[in-house]
Design an enzyme around this catalytic site. Structure first.
Site, short mmCIF file in Angstrom:
data_model
loop_
_atom_site.label_atom_id
_atom_site.label_comp_id
_atom_site.label_asym_id
_atom_site.label_seq_id
_atom_site.Cartn_x
_atom_site.Cartn_y
_atom_site.Cartn_z
N CYS A 104 0.86 -1.18 0.00
CA CYS A 104 0.00 0.00 0.00
C CYS A 104 0.90 1.23 0.00
O CYS A 104 2.13 1.12 0.12
CB CYS A 104 -0.88 -0.01 1.25
SG CYS A 104 0.11 0.06 2.75
N HIS B 154 3.21 1.78 11.52
CA HIS B 154 2.21 1.77 12.61
C HIS B 154 2.36 2.94 13.57
O HIS B 154 1.48 3.19 14.38
CB HIS B 154 2.36 0.51 13.47
CG HIS B 154 2.28 -0.76 12.72
ND1 HIS B 154 1.34 -1.00 11.77
CD2 HIS B 154 3.02 -1.89 12.81
CE1 HIS B 154 1.51 -2.22 11.30
NE2 HIS B 154 2.53 -2.78 11.90
N GLU C 118 -0.17 -0.11 16.32
CA GLU C 118 -0.81 1.16 15.94
C GLU C 118 -1.76 1.63 17.04
O GLU C 118 -1.78 2.82 17.40
CB GLU C 118 -1.60 0.98 14.63
CG GLU C 118 -2.32 2.25 14.21
CD GLU C 118 -3.26 2.07 13.03
OE1 GLU C 118 -2.94 1.28 12.12
OE2 GLU C 118 -4.33 2.71 13.02
N THR D 212 -6.61 1.97 11.55
CA THR D 212 -6.74 2.18 10.10
C THR D 212 -7.12 0.91 9.32
O THR D 212 -7.70 1.01 8.24
CB THR D 212 -5.41 2.71 9.51
OG1 THR D 212 -4.36 1.86 9.94
CG2 THR D 212 -5.15 4.14 9.93
N CYS E 27 -8.35 3.25 6.67
CA CYS E 27 -7.63 3.51 5.43
C CYS E 27 -8.33 2.77 4.29
O CYS E 27 -8.56 1.56 4.39
CB CYS E 27 -6.20 3.02 5.60
SG CYS E 27 -5.36 2.79 4.07
N ASN F 33 -2.87 -8.44 7.98
CA ASN F 33 -3.80 -8.13 6.88
C ASN F 33 -3.77 -9.21 5.81
O ASN F 33 -4.77 -9.48 5.16
CB ASN F 33 -3.56 -6.72 6.34
CG ASN F 33 -2.36 -6.62 5.43
OD1 ASN F 33 -2.46 -6.91 4.25
ND2 ASN F 33 -1.21 -6.25 5.98
S1 SF4 Z 1 -2.82 3.15 6.91
FE1 SF4 Z 1 -3.26 2.28 4.91
S2 SF4 Z 1 -1.73 3.13 3.52
FE2 SF4 Z 1 -1.04 3.45 5.63
S3 SF4 Z 1 0.25 1.71 6.08
FE3 SF4 Z 1 -1.75 1.22 6.85
S4 SF4 Z 1 -2.75 0.12 5.14
FE4 SF4 Z 1 -0.97 1.18 4.30
#
Ligand code: SF4
Length: 288
Positions: free
Chosen positions: A21, A81, A133, A167, A195, A225
């Site tokens: 990403c 994170h 995070e 996110t 996100c 993920n």
């Molecule tokens: S917030 Fe979204 S773009 Fe940022 S690292 Fe996490 S998954 Fe990737």
């Protein structure tokens, strides 16, 4: 005996959103750039949950670190994170050269956590309390902060509540918790800090899994993920394999049917996805 029972005209489809990403791409580039400058570079924990990328970084002199008190730290990279306020203060105090690769979307969530706290809201974070995070977000959210996930019950709440979300949480979980809170408080402020990248990847993979006979999910076994993608595919009853590299396409893996789908987590580099695609294409051509 190999068990590739793909039909000769099998179609191999790769998800457009497979792989790095925006935030991960940015962080990995920052790490390679830092290495080029020649300092000893450390990342606070593995920069992403992908063992192959972590190994490649070690080859150019970027090493993961568990403990901030280790000697010989010059340059330190904060990963996507983010970190807690305490850790950030400690890094500054120690005078390290800090490269902040916190994803801008995570930074935004940290800013909202602080804003809500400063405006007198009790902050609810929808997310996984074990996730780094969330650990970082909690440090900005004040002492009354509550972390809620899909399996937890809401504790008694204050009158004025603000909600943010990790996110990478599924939007459905976020919606459910917001709808539970709304009837229980006098004043509610909600920031959707999910996100898009995660949500779009999940949707694309889910749609693909409904149309194919076998799904291959590529990425670190330690990547939350990537594992989530594999679980999503299994939940709709398609034969699914979660592999880290093309080497795992072996005797135990049954590629069956007319359509093979490939998707990958946010921490999987393009070169690993290409190797998997090429290996499957070669099997189809009978070159294996
Ligand atoms: S917030 Fe979204 S773009 Fe940022 S690292 Fe996490 S998954 Fe990737």
């Amino acid at each position: 005996m190999l068990k590739y029972i793909m039909s000769e005209d099998a179609e191999i489809i790769s998800a457009k959103r497979a792989g790095f990403c925006f935030g991960v791409k940015r962080a990995v580039n920052m790490a390679f750039e830092a290495a080029k400058r020649g300092n000893t570079v450390h990342t606070l924990g593995p920069i992403i949950h992908n063992p192959q990328v972590v190994e490649k970084l070690k080859e150019v002199g970027v090493y993961p670190l568990d403990n901030l008190d280790s000697p010989h730290i010059e340059t330190i990279i904060i990963r996507t994170h983010g970190v807690s306020k305490d850790v950030s203060d400690k890094l500054k105090k120690k005078g390290y050269n800090v490269i902040d690769a916190t994803c801008p979307f995570v930074k935004k969530a940290q800013q909202y956590a602080k804003l809500l706290k400063d405006e007198g809201y009790q902050v609810i974070i929808v997310g996984d309390i074990e996730h780094p995070e969330v650990n970082g977000l909690m440090s900005y959210a004040g002492k009354d902060v509550i972390v809620i996930n899909k399996n937890s019950y809401l504790p008694p709440l204050k009158k004025k509540v603000g909600i943010i979300v990790q996110t990478t949480q599924p939007v459905d979980v976020f919606k459910k918790i917001v709808s539970e809170v709304v009837g229980r408080v006098k004043e509610l402020k909600v920031f959707n800090t999910i996100c898009n990248s995660t949500d779009l990847r999940l949707k694309e993979t889910k749609n693909m899994a409904k149309k194919v006979d076998t799904m291959i999910i590529v990425g670190g076994k330690n990547s939350a993920n990537t594992t989530q993608l594999a679980e999503l595919c299994r939940s709709i009853n398609v034969t699914t394999y979660h592999i880290e590299t093309a080497d795992e396409i072996d005797d135990d893996l049954i590629l069956k049917g007319k359509k093979i789908g490939i998707s990958a987590g946010a921490s999987t580099p393009d070169w690993i996805i290409s190797e998997v695609e090429n290996k499957i294409k070669n099997i189809k051509k009978g070159n294996m």
